[in-house]
Design an enzyme around this catalytic site. Structure first.
Site, PDB file in Angstrom:
ATOM      1  N   ILE A 335       0.845  -1.195   0.000  1.00 18.57           N
ATOM      2  CA  ILE A 335       0.000   0.000   0.000  1.00 18.57           C
ATOM      3  C   ILE A 335       0.887   1.254   0.000  1.00 18.57           C
ATOM      4  CG2 ILE A 335      -1.549   1.400   1.461  1.00 18.57           C
ATOM      5  CD1 ILE A 335      -2.998  -1.246   2.182  1.00 18.57           C
ATOM      6  N   ASP A 339       0.247   3.943  -5.702  1.00 19.87           N
ATOM      7  CA  ASP A 339      -0.414   5.259  -5.748  1.00 19.87           C
ATOM      8  C   ASP A 339      -1.913   5.125  -5.495  1.00 19.87           C
ATOM      9  OD1 ASP A 339       2.069   6.330  -6.779  1.00 19.87           O
ATOM     10  OD2 ASP A 339       1.530   5.371  -8.659  1.00 19.87           O
ATOM     11  N   SER A 364      -7.558   6.589  -5.246  1.00 21.92           N
ATOM     12  CA  SER A 364      -6.509   6.769  -6.249  1.00 21.92           C
ATOM     13  C   SER A 364      -5.788   8.054  -5.889  1.00 21.92           C
ATOM     14  CB  SER A 364      -7.109   6.885  -7.646  1.00 21.92           C
ATOM     15  OG  SER A 364      -6.118   7.366  -8.534  1.00 21.92           O
ATOM     16  N   ARG A 365      -4.473   7.951  -5.679  1.00 22.03           N
ATOM     17  CA  ARG A 365      -3.731   9.149  -5.288  1.00 22.03           C
ATOM     18  C   ARG A 365      -3.378  10.024  -6.487  1.00 22.03           C
ATOM     19  NH1 ARG A 365      -2.835   6.291  -0.486  1.00 22.03           N
ATOM     20  NH2 ARG A 365      -1.502   4.605  -1.199  1.00 22.03           N
ATOM     21  N   VAL A 366      -3.775   9.586  -7.681  1.00 24.38           N
ATOM     22  CA  VAL A 366      -3.596  10.429  -8.874  1.00 24.38           C
ATOM     23  C   VAL A 366      -4.907  11.179  -9.128  1.00 24.38           C
ATOM     24  CG1 VAL A 366      -3.191  10.398 -11.366  1.00 24.38           C
ATOM     25  CG2 VAL A 366      -1.785   9.001  -9.857  1.00 24.38           C
TER      26      VAL A 366
END
Length: 500
Positions: A335, A339, A364-366
């Site tokens: 994790i 991303d 989603s870190r994007v």
């Protein structure tokens, strides 16, 4: 018979003149012990870490441990043929795998050899299995969507080209299905897909192959498979082979999707090797560098800068949890490298919500940077709707009287859950996803019975594909990636609702 001394001396001088001094040195050692796919070799002092070794009977090995008095090597094939005292030679080369277009459509083992019975693969190039990831300067931000064709993902947990998105959940919750559906959705999108099966049963790999073949997806896919019966070294090497093949395409400016199914088995294979090589065990008996094992693999996923051709590798690693415990050692490791994660819950799966994605824990870190404008605009309130529905659903179990606004929220949440359900191997183009979610968030489904939502959606799509005016709007979404005039869209859905 008279011998002329001058003739002999001229011949000798000629031979001395043409003599080439070729000294070939070989670094040779011998096996001091062997077992469980591990060989300890004495006498090859100049061996490099990761170097390919040649054993008798065509067996190859790879240097893994450099000890004071011996070298620990992992054996890559036919381990039963090696015995104590056998001669071992170094090759001076780091382990490499064949790469290139020739691999597409084939099933290979982690050494790049064909295992699909369709003949040998003749590649023109090779790449080292272990390679340093591209640096920050050579990359660019993730800005291009990788469409999965799964509504709940493209709307709530978008994946971009060059991103690493973890798929995590218990066994039998549909992790591989999400990965396979994402491969199916890349048809005609100029993305090469690599499915890496790590320690999987051969029947599982065959099922994936059959699904891809049936949907013409093997035309742009490669399967790298290490079976459950293969030695642990092959399971350990499989993902590195997969990403090395992907890097060749990425540096040609192409887009690649790599699926690692799954990294839990990969970590277990590495733990087995490490314990047999007598490396000190740490937490849960994993070696101390188990984090580095996955970080150096997943860091190789990237979106290259335009100067380097703008190619990308998108990684979808899969992790299997026990009883939904995402706070265990390997899950937390992966994790923190990726991303974002798609969390699948067995509770949702068994209650018929498929894909069984927990929208609260999936992230989603994007985010919106990897989303088409159209989807981004229509799905803004979706996560909140779902979250408040889950909250209220738990609250209403106590059977208290509800006011109208709470009823409306529950109704909207129910419809949201229903519209986000999707059949197996039925990826949906993003323009049709946009229509579905637009109809939901703008209240067109509020008066439709929950049991009729699926029929409503199917007929709505068919209407937009076949009606001339509505089809123009659909084409506009597809071409501009943005929402058309909302008044026209409302009118089109109203016209359909009247018919329905």
């Amino acid at each position: 018979m008279k011998i002329d001394p001058l003739e002999i001396s001229s011949l000798l001088k000629e031979q001395i003149k043409n003599y080439e001094k070729i000294i070939k040195t070989e670094n040779i050692g011998s096996v001091i012990s062997v077992g469980d796919g591990i060989a300890l070799v004495y006498g090859i002092d100049n061996a490099m870490s990761g170097e390919l070794l040649v054993f008798p009977h065509g067996v190859f090995g790879m240097v893994q441990n450099l000890e004071k008095n011996h070298v620990g090597a992992i054996l890559l094939n036919d381990t039963n043929k090696i015995k104590e005292g056998d001669e071992v030679k170094t090759t001076g080369t780091i382990l490499e795998v064949g790469v290139g277009e020739e691999m597409i459509g084939r099933i290979i083992n982690p050494l790049g050899q064909a295992i699909d019975g369709l003949g040998k693969i003749e590649t023109k190039k090779t790449r080292p299995i272990e390679n340093k990831a591209t640096g920050v300067i050579e990359r660019q931000s993730v800005n291009e969507p990788l469409e999965t064709g799964i509504k709940v993902l493209d709307a709530l947990v978008p994946i971009g080209r060059g991103q690493r998105e973890l798929i995590i959940g218990d066994r039998q919750t549909g992790k591989t299905s999400i990965a396979v559906d994402t491969i199916l959705n890349q048809k005609g999108k100029d993305v090469i897909c690599i499915y890496v099966a790590i320690g999987q049963k051969q029947t599982t790999v065959l099922d994936v192959y059959e699904t891809l073949k049936k949907n013409d997806a093997m035309d742009y896919s490669i399967i790298v498979a290490s079976g459950a019966s293969d030695p642990a070294p092959l399971s350990y090497l499989a993902p590195y082979s997969g990403v090395s093949i992907a890097e060749e395409f990425m540096f040609q400016g192409k887009h690649v999707l790599v699926i690692y199914d799954d990294l839990s088995k990969h970590a277990i294979a590495y733990r087995e090797l490490s314990l047999l090589l007598r490396r000190p065990p740490g937490r849960e008996a994993f070696p101390g560098d188990v984090f580095y094992l996955h970080s150096r693999l997943l860091e190789r996923a990237a979106k290259l800068s335009d100067d380097l051709g703008g190619g990308s590798i998108t990684a979808l690693p899969i992790i299997e949890t026990q009883e939904g415990d995402i706070s265990a050692y390997i899950p937390t490791n992966v994790i923190s490298i990726t991303d974002g994660q798609i969390f699948l819950q067995s509770q949702l799966f068994h209650s018929g919500i498929r894909p069984a994605i927990n929208a609260g824990l999936s992230v989603s870190r994007v985010g919106g940077a990897a989303q088409h404008k159209a989807i981004k605009k229509v799905s803004g309130t979706l996560r909140l709707d779902l979250a408040s529905y889950r909250e209220l659903e738990a609250f209403t179990q106590f059977g208290s009287d509800l006011d109208d606004s709470t009823k409306a929220k529950l109704n909207r949440g129910e419809k949201t859950v229903e519209i986000l359900k999707q059949g197996l191997h039925k990826p949906m183009p993003f323009e049709l996803q946009t229509i579905s979610i637009y109809a939901l968030t703008h209240g067109f489904l509020d008066k439709i019975k929950t049991s009729e939502i699926k029929d409503f959606e199917t007929e709505l799509h068919s209407f937009f594909l076949n009606d001339n005016k509505a089809n123009k709007l659909l084409r506009e979404i597809r071409e501009t990636k943005d929402l058309p005039d909302t008044e026209k869209l409302d009118k089109a859905i109203d016209r359909f609702s009247d018919q329905f």
